[in-house]
Design a protein around this motif. Sequence first.
Motif, PDB file in Angstrom:
ATOM      1  N   GLY A 104       0.810  -1.208   0.000  1.00 15.70           N
ATOM      2  CA  GLY A 104       0.000   0.000   0.000  1.00 15.70           C
ATOM      3  C   GLY A 104       0.847   1.263   0.000  1.00 15.70           C
ATOM      4  N   GLN A 105       0.150   2.387   0.031  1.00 15.63           N
ATOM      5  CA  GLN A 105       0.837   3.672  -0.036  1.00 15.63           C
ATOM      6  C   GLN A 105       1.738   3.906   1.165  1.00 15.63           C
ATOM      7  N   ARG A 106       1.305   3.535   2.348  1.00 16.06           N
ATOM      8  CA  ARG A 106       2.103   3.749   3.556  1.00 16.06           C
ATOM      9  C   ARG A 106       3.403   2.930   3.524  1.00 16.06           C
ATOM     10  N   GLU A 107       3.296   1.653   3.109  1.00 16.93           N
ATOM     11  CA  GLU A 107       4.478   0.806   3.002  1.00 16.93           C
ATOM     12  C   GLU A 107       5.405   1.305   1.898  1.00 16.93           C
ATOM     13  N   PHE A 108       4.808   1.828   0.811  1.00 18.60           N
ATOM     14  CA  PHE A 108       5.607   2.369  -0.277  1.00 18.60           C
ATOM     15  C   PHE A 108       6.404   3.579   0.200  1.00 18.60           C
ATOM     16  N   ARG A 118      10.441   3.856   0.173  1.00 16.79           N
ATOM     17  CA  ARG A 118      11.157   4.944  -0.493  1.00 16.79           C
ATOM     18  C   ARG A 118      12.066   5.679   0.475  1.00 16.79           C
ATOM     19  N   LEU A 119      11.587   5.918   1.694  1.00 12.79           N
ATOM     20  CA  LEU A 119      12.403   6.608   2.693  1.00 12.79           C
ATOM     21  C   LEU A 119      13.609   5.755   3.081  1.00 12.79           C
ATOM     22  N   LEU A 120      13.397   4.466   3.291  1.00 15.44           N
ATOM     23  CA  LEU A 120      14.479   3.570   3.688  1.00 15.44           C
ATOM     24  C   LEU A 120      15.543   3.463   2.593  1.00 15.44           C
ATOM     25  N   THR A 121      15.112   3.289   1.348  1.00 11.94           N
ATOM     26  CA  THR A 121      16.099   3.173   0.271  1.00 11.94           C
ATOM     27  C   THR A 121      16.805   4.499   0.014  1.00 11.94           C
TER      28      THR A 121
END
Length: 162
Positions: free
Chosen positions: A35-39, A43-46
Amino acid sequence: MIAALKFLHIAGLASWCAALIALPLLLRGYSGAIGQREFERFRLLTHIGYIGFATPAALITVAAGTGLIFSAGVFAPWLLIKLGFVAAMVLVHAWFGHMIQRSGEEKRGHWRAGPLLGLTVVLPLMALVLGLVLVKPDAAALLDLIPDQFLSPRISDAGAAP
């Protein structure tokens, strides 16, 4: 001075190599079903992993290694080969950054083979760099690997009349 540079170089290289292994695994774990939250977390982690950890580790590695070369006065042929493999690692590093950027712009899951391909390229490069540093082959052994055609001049027939 040399001991401090060696410590920085080895610590930076270990961190950089860990990041070059972790980033493609993170990219591979990303699936189109989240979902959007996991996405956003992905993105933040990478992004932080690449910009805040992998790239500074690479810069520290290269800077400390350059300082070590000149302070220790090591200019052996094996070092030039090692630097070629390190340059290839830098290219893979940049490719991972490109894939991280694409992960936020393209359809999810469209580029899933890239991270594993990058991992299969970077792992042998890491092993070759480590092997060259540990073995430090002599120049004669390295020159034996080069075919004789590359070590001797060729006679040019360009000036001869047909």
